[in-house]
Each structure stands twice: as C-alpha cells, then as structure tokens.
Design a protein around this motif. Structure first.
Motif, PDB file in Angstrom:
ATOM      1  N   HIS A  95      23.740  26.755  45.839  1.00  7.35           N
ATOM      2  CA  HIS A  95      22.964  26.404  44.645  1.00  7.35           C
ATOM      3  C   HIS A  95      21.659  27.201  44.619  1.00  7.35           C
ATOM      4  CE1 HIS A  95      21.055  24.131  41.456  1.00  7.35           C
ATOM      5  NE2 HIS A  95      20.028  23.949  42.264  1.00  7.35           N
ATOM      6  N   GLY A  96      20.928  27.176  45.741  1.00 10.43           N
ATOM      7  CA  GLY A  96      19.670  27.918  45.810  1.00 10.43           C
ATOM      8  C   GLY A  96      19.869  29.410  45.636  1.00 10.43           C
ATOM      9  N   TYR A  97      20.883  29.940  46.285  1.00 10.85           N
ATOM     10  CA  TYR A  97      21.176  31.367  46.194  1.00 10.85           C
ATOM     11  C   TYR A  97      21.563  31.753  44.763  1.00 10.85           C
ATOM     12  CZ  TYR A  97      23.459  35.859  46.927  1.00 10.85           C
ATOM     13  OH  TYR A  97      23.820  37.179  46.844  1.00 10.85           O
ATOM     14  N   SER A  98      22.427  30.962  44.143  1.00 13.44           N
ATOM     15  CA  SER A  98      22.859  31.252  42.775  1.00 13.44           C
ATOM     16  C   SER A  98      21.690  31.200  41.798  1.00 13.44           C
ATOM     17  CB  SER A  98      23.935  30.259  42.335  1.00 13.44           C
ATOM     18  OG  SER A  98      25.077  30.387  43.131  1.00 13.44           O
ATOM     19  N   MET A  99      20.813  30.217  41.962  1.00  8.32           N
ATOM     20  CA  MET A  99      19.652  30.113  41.070  1.00  8.32           C
ATOM     21  C   MET A  99      18.725  31.324  41.252  1.00  8.32           C
ATOM     22  SD  MET A  99      19.980  27.506  39.106  1.00  8.32           S
ATOM     23  CE  MET A  99      21.688  28.034  39.067  1.00  8.32           C
ATOM     24  N   TYR A 100      18.549  31.748  42.505  1.00  3.16           N
ATOM     25  CA  TYR A 100      17.749  32.958  42.747  1.00  3.16           C
ATOM     26  C   TYR A 100      18.385  34.156  42.055  1.00  3.16           C
ATOM     27  CZ  TYR A 100      16.268  37.248  44.995  1.00  3.16           C
ATOM     28  OH  TYR A 100      15.859  38.541  45.208  1.00  3.16           O
ATOM     29  N   MET A 101      19.678  34.354  42.251  1.00  4.41           N
ATOM     30  CA  MET A 101      20.352  35.517  41.674  1.00  4.41           C
ATOM     31  C   MET A 101      20.320  35.491  40.144  1.00  4.41           C
ATOM     32  SD  MET A 101      21.024  37.444  44.196  1.00  4.41           S
ATOM     33  CE  MET A 101      21.998  38.702  43.378  1.00  4.41           C
TER      34      MET A 101
ATOM     35  N   ALA B 201      13.377  42.341  47.202  1.00  4.32           N
ATOM     36  CA  ALA B 201      14.455  41.355  47.080  1.00  4.32           C
ATOM     37  C   ALA B 201      14.555  40.476  48.330  1.00  4.32           C
ATOM     38  CB  ALA B 201      15.784  42.033  46.761  1.00  4.32           C
ATOM     39  N   LEU B 202      13.426  39.965  48.745  1.00  7.19           N
ATOM     40  CA  LEU B 202      13.288  39.200  49.979  1.00  7.19           C
ATOM     41  C   LEU B 202      14.352  38.110  50.144  1.00  7.19           C
ATOM     42  CD1 LEU B 202      11.496  38.306  52.441  1.00  7.19           C
ATOM     43  CD2 LEU B 202      10.198  36.941  50.821  1.00  7.19           C
ATOM     44  N   THR B 203      14.556  37.304  49.121  1.00  5.04           N
ATOM     45  CA  THR B 203      15.514  36.200  49.242  1.00  5.04           C
ATOM     46  C   THR B 203      16.936  36.709  49.409  1.00  5.04           C
ATOM     47  OG1 THR B 203      14.067  34.689  48.029  1.00  5.04           O
ATOM     48  CG2 THR B 203      16.415  34.138  48.080  1.00  5.04           C
ATOM     49  N   LEU B 204      17.287  37.776  48.720  1.00  2.00           N
ATOM     50  CA  LEU B 204      18.634  38.340  48.869  1.00  2.00           C
ATOM     51  C   LEU B 204      18.865  38.774  50.310  1.00  2.00           C
ATOM     52  CD1 LEU B 204      21.362  39.419  47.917  1.00  2.00           C
ATOM     53  CD2 LEU B 204      20.171  41.520  47.224  1.00  2.00           C
ATOM     54  N   ILE B 205      17.941  39.547  50.867  1.00  2.00           N
ATOM     55  CA  ILE B 205      18.105  40.028  52.247  1.00  2.00           C
ATOM     56  C   ILE B 205      18.143  38.859  53.224  1.00  2.00           C
ATOM     57  CG2 ILE B 205      17.014  41.340  54.110  1.00  2.00           C
ATOM     58  CD1 ILE B 205      15.986  43.277  51.927  1.00  2.00           C
ATOM     59  N   ASP B 206      17.286  37.877  52.996  1.00  2.40           N
ATOM     60  CA  ASP B 206      17.212  36.703  53.867  1.00  2.40           C
ATOM     61  C   ASP B 206      18.501  35.893  53.822  1.00  2.40           C
ATOM     62  OD1 ASP B 206      15.939  34.947  55.636  1.00  2.40           O
ATOM     63  OD2 ASP B 206      14.863  33.893  54.056  1.00  2.40           O
ATOM     64  N   ALA B 207      19.227  35.937  52.694  1.00  2.00           N
ATOM     65  CA  ALA B 207      20.428  35.124  52.520  1.00  2.00           C
ATOM     66  C   ALA B 207      21.718  35.815  52.947  1.00  2.00           C
ATOM     67  CB  ALA B 207      20.551  34.711  51.053  1.00  2.00           C
ATOM     68  N   LEU B 208      21.699  37.123  53.144  1.00  2.00           N
ATOM     69  CA  LEU B 208      22.942  37.849  53.416  1.00  2.00           C
ATOM     70  C   LEU B 208      23.739  37.287  54.584  1.00  2.00           C
ATOM     71  CD1 LEU B 208      22.016  41.613  52.936  1.00  2.00           C
ATOM     72  CD2 LEU B 208      23.559  40.231  51.522  1.00  2.00           C
ATOM     73  N   ASP B 209      23.079  37.088  55.721  1.00  2.00           N
ATOM     74  CA  ASP B 209      23.807  36.607  56.893  1.00  2.00           C
ATOM     75  C   ASP B 209      24.370  35.211  56.663  1.00  2.00           C
ATOM     76  OD1 ASP B 209      21.292  35.413  56.999  1.00  2.00           O
ATOM     77  OD2 ASP B 209      20.871  36.019  59.056  1.00  2.00           O
TER      78      ASP B 209
END
Length: 151
Positions: A15-21, A56-64
């Motif tokens: 949910h958090g990732y999708s909202m960020y994207m 794109a801090l959140t994207l990189i932080d979420a990849l793993d």
C-alpha cells in the motif's frame, strides 16, 4: 497467526509503495496526509529535508523489500526506473546517515539480491552490476564526509 501477520505486513508495505509510486515518484518521499511528493528542491522542513537528494529515495529503499516479498516483476521494474531516473550528480546537502542506510544500503542489498536472482534464472533485465556501480558512485561522493580529524 504468524502467516496472517506476514500477509498483513506485505499488504501494508505494498500500500505504501503503491501510493508512493502513484503520487510521489520520482521525488524522494510521499507526504502521507496530502499524498503529494516531498521534493528535494523545496526545503519545507529546514535541515530535516537533508534526507532528500532527488534520487527517488523511497524507490531505492523499497527495492530489496519487493524482492524479499516475492514481488519480482515490481523489483525488475524498480531497477529499470532507477536506471532511467537516478543520478547522484546534484550539488545538494544530504544526511550522511540517511543516505548511507537508505540509498547506499538499498543499492547494495538490491545488487546482492539481483545477483542471486540471476543465478537462479530470473532475468532482472539489466547488467547485474548496474546497481553496484551506482553504489560505488554514491560511496565515492560520500567519502569526503569522513575526511575529518576524527575520521
């Protein structure tokens, strides 16, 4: 049960990732109340915004996390988006701690996961050393912060 908790954690992460994207990418973070991006070029919180570097801090932080949860197509897409949007060539002040743990750490852990996925036959869609190269570039840029009398 533990399985229910695992599923709930994955649901909340996605949910958090999708909202960020949807609402903030390629900016660094999502403001949760307004669902708008926190921008590196608008210092709204003074030095608290030093975590923002425009990469794109959140994207990189979420990849793993995407990879660990088995969201391999999202992981692959995320790597492509990093390749298309991330550069460390801006002249900005960043938090050494936040940038090290969230960006450098995110790049290195995602690189290690990508190598393992490639070994297991999953095509991550890029040269597997791309993320490592970005991590090296960022690490080289952060090194001067340690050039002090106390190290």
């Amino acid at each position: 049960t533990i399985l229910e908790l695992r599923e709930k954690a994955a649901e909340l992460f996605m949910h958090g990732y999708s909202m960020y994207m949807e609402n903030a990418f390629p900016w660094d973070e999502l403001k949760p109340l307004s669902c708008s991006p926190r921008r590196w070029d608008r210092r709204e919180r003074g030095t608290l915004d030093d975590t923002l570097g425009g990469f794109a801090l959140t994207l990189i932080d979420a990849l793993d996390g995407l990879a660990v949860m088995g969201r391999l197509e999202e992981f692959k897409t995320g790597i492509r988006l990093v390749k298309e949007h991330v550069s460390f060539s801006r002249d900005v002040t960043v938090s050494l701690f936040e940038t090290t743990i969230r960006v450098l750490g995110g790049l290195l852990s995602s690189h290690m996961i990508a190598l393992k996925l490639q070994d297991d036959g999953f095509d991550v869609g890029y040269d597997e050393y791309f993320l490592l190269g970005l991590a090296e570039d960022l690490g080289d840029r952060l090194l001067p912060a340690f050039d002090t009398p106390t190290g």
